[in-house]
Design an enzyme around this catalytic site. Structure first.
Site, PDB file in Angstrom:
ATOM      1  N   GLU A 107     -11.546   3.236  -2.770  1.00 48.51           N
ATOM      2  CA  GLU A 107     -12.326   2.261  -1.990  1.00 48.51           C
ATOM      3  C   GLU A 107     -12.769   3.015  -0.744  1.00 48.51           C
ATOM      4  OE1 GLU A 107     -13.231  -0.133   0.816  1.00 48.51           O
ATOM      5  OE2 GLU A 107     -11.199  -0.974   0.679  1.00 48.51           O
ATOM      6  N   SER A 142     -12.469   7.526   3.903  1.00 47.69           N
ATOM      7  CA  SER A 142     -13.815   8.108   3.900  1.00 47.69           C
ATOM      8  C   SER A 142     -14.174   8.658   2.517  1.00 47.69           C
ATOM      9  CB  SER A 142     -13.876   9.249   4.915  1.00 47.69           C
ATOM     10  OG  SER A 142     -13.060  10.306   4.463  1.00 47.69           O
TER      11      SER A 142
HETATM   12  C1  UN1 Z   1     -11.988  -2.600   4.487  1.00 48.49           C
HETATM   13  O1  UN1 Z   1     -12.764  -2.544   5.430  1.00 48.49           O
HETATM   14  O2  UN1 Z   1     -11.467  -1.558   4.011  1.00 48.49           O
HETATM   15  O3  UN1 Z   1     -14.138  -7.911   3.251  1.00 48.49           O
HETATM   16  C2  UN1 Z   1     -11.517  -3.873   3.858  1.00 48.49           C
HETATM   17  C3  UN1 Z   1     -13.635  -7.617   4.345  1.00 48.49           C
HETATM   18  C4  UN1 Z   1     -12.126  -7.589   4.429  1.00 48.49           C
HETATM   19  C5  UN1 Z   1     -11.584  -6.331   3.865  1.00 48.49           C
HETATM   20  C6  UN1 Z   1     -12.231  -5.074   4.369  1.00 48.49           C
HETATM   21  N1  UN1 Z   1     -11.603  -8.719   3.696  1.00 48.49           N
HETATM   22  O4  UN1 Z   1     -14.300  -7.359   5.334  1.00 48.49           O
END
Ligand code: UN1
Length: 513
Positions: A266, A245
């Site tokens: 991220e 989050s």
């Molecule tokens: C995530 O939700 O933290 O692009 C990663 C996507 C996946 C990765 C998501 N390949 O939806």
């Protein structure tokens, strides 16, 4: 047919009670460790128990990892790549079992569980190639008979804090790159999904052991927020990569920043698809529905908003409402179902609260939400995916709710649509559906999407590992996975070598003795 869970657990070396930390094949936990039951959101049953690590245990793991770094960094990068290749092979062999456990522990559909393990295999392959491509540049020196170049060295310990929604893939994006770069990893998985992490640790350590590598290269620490806090303020951990989050990311960033360490964040997304009057509506439908209900709306990249041109708004809304009637919700291990449960009952409470908040702000639900009741939904974690007509400025629309709630917003011209798309605090993923070149290129231009990911005629979720993954604004600015994301896991050094017989100074400065 999926394999029986009991067999899968024993195949993946998950015990009834699992230790708090692992430094390779050495697993341990203190006698007075906090003990937590891990239950599956699919059926509410206890899968196993895990122990949480103490601060002292965390410290001992760091000491082991520091030691392992000293030997691992001496292994030539292509040899490190060869070991990652073997981890990829082992993941191929265990894809079915690990994918099933991902699905059972986390609740995503079996197809998506397998897809997650495939994403791990893909990043292994990428990392193997990368192990021969950790390139630095060579520059021309302004001084005669001088050579100037840059090289990349490993950082040391990389701390990986991962989230429940991609319990293993996001770790692998970090670990596989960090390992070929010569770093060692300490992984703190989400306390909601520790079992898949334990399974991965067994897979990795078996390969390291077989290759006589100091097993402290791969460490696992199970715990709650306290472990993340220790890691974030620990100067022995030069890089902390955190997924989760925005609230968590701000705390990690502040603690890592206070010691001038590096963080790779991220965080949340609030992803929109713009559906223009030139869109193929059938294609748009697949992208929108998979984006909104895939992983029960618990991807960072899930589609939360559809920004639809007024001329196709009603037609597309009707298609969506009809498509939502076809969505099968239930046991994610049953491949007939499209959508499984939310991760836990707290997530259900947040989902219900968001629906109430949306209604209070004037949202009009064209597909109603709600919690599903009955024997098939006994875990209390199953909900209905829902759709509401809203305005972009609603507080709830500006906020990322990790659940299958899809917001519809109407627009009349493309600039307005782009403003709406960008008009949220988050900046992870975005998409436009159009067969019009001008619309597509405008969306991709500097005046278009402000997100880290911008797609044309593809939904917002399901990125491939070959590109850099991450986003701007409250998403945290980090980039993981493909492209040159590896550079974050290394330190850059500029080297200038003088092979002349004099010592000329740069910028033409004269300094004679
Ligand atoms: C995530 O939700 O933290 O692009 C990663 C996507 C996946 C990765 C998501 N390949 O939806």
């Amino acid at each position: 047919m999926s394999l029986p869970i009991k067999d899968i657990l024993s195949h993946l070396h998950i015990n009834d009670i699992n230790h708090a930390f692992s430094t390779g094949s050495n697993w341990g936990s203190s006698p007075n460790a906090f003990v937590k039951d891990v239950t599956s959101p699919t059926d509410g049953k206890k899968i196993a128990t895990v122990k949480f690590a103490t601060a002292d245990e965390y410290n001992s793991v760091v000491v082991t990892a520091q030691k392992a770094f000293k030997t691992w960094r001496q292994v030539p990068a292509p040899k490190r790549g060869e070991i990652i290749r073997q981890i990829g092979e082992s993941l191929r062999e265990n894809k079915k079992q690990l994918g099933t456990l991902v699905s059972y522990e986390m609740g995503k559909s079996l197809q998506e569980g397998y897809g997650e393990v495939q994403e791990m295999i893909d990043i292994c392959d990428f990392a193997v190639g990368l192990s021969r491509q950790l390139y630095g540049l060579t520059m021309h020196s302004e001084r005669p008979e001088h050579r100037m170049y840059e090289q990349y060295h490993p950082l040391g310990i990389v701390g990986v804090i991962s989230a429940f929604n991609f319990p293993v893939a996001v770790w692998s994006w970090n670990a596989m790159l960090a390992w070929v770069c010569g770093d060692v990893c300490i992984w703190k998985p989400s306390e909601k999904t520790p079992l898949t992490a334990i399974a991965c640790q067994h897979i990795a350590q078996e390969v390291f052991k077989r290759n006589n590598v100091d097993e402290g290269v791969s460490c696992l620490v199970i715990g709650d927020r306290e472990i993340g806090e220790l890691m974030s303020s620990d100067t022995r951990v030069p890089l902390v990569s955190a997924t989760g989050s925005t609230r968590m990311g701000k705390a990690v960033s502040a603690a890592v920043g206070a010691r001038l360490g590096k963080s790779l964040l991220e965080l949340g997304g609030n992803n929109a698809i713009i559906i223009t009057e030139n869109a193929d509506l059938d294609m748009s439908l697949i992208g929108a529905v998979f984006g909104a209900v895939g992983t029960a709306g618990q991807r960072c990249t899930s589609t939360r908003r559809l920004i639809i041109h007024q001329s196709v708004y009603d037609a597309f809304k009707e298609k969506l409402v009809n498509a939502y009637k076809q969505i099968k919700i239930g046991d994610p291990l049953d491949e007939n179902n499209h959508m499984g449960p939310l991760i836990d009952q707290d997530a259900v409470a947040l989902y219900l609260d968001s629906i109430e908040k949306c209604k209070a702000e004037g949202g009009n639900f064209v597909v109603e939400g709600g919690k599903l009741e009955g024997d098939a939904y006994a875990s209390g974690c199953y909900v209905k995916p829902c759709i509401a007509e809203v305005e972009n400025h609603f507080k709830i629309v500006q906020h990322e709710t990790f659940a299958p709630i899809l917001y519809l917003i109407k627009y009349s011209d493309l600039d307005e649509a782009i403003d709406l798309q960008n008009g949220v605090p988050q900046g992870l993923s975005s998409a436009i559906m159009t067969n019009n070149l001008r619309e597509a290129e405008t969306f991709l231009s500097y005046a278009g999407s402000d997100c880290g990911i911008a797609n044309v005629n593809i939904g917002t979720s399901g990125a491939e590992i070959g590109g850099a993954f991450g986003g701007e604004k409250e998403t945290g600015g980090g980039r993981e996975s493909g492209s040159d994301a590896w550079k974050v896991y290394m330190r850059r050094q500029t080297n200038t070598i003088n092979y002349s017989k004099t010592l000329p100074l740069a910028q033409g400065i004269k300094f004679d003795l």
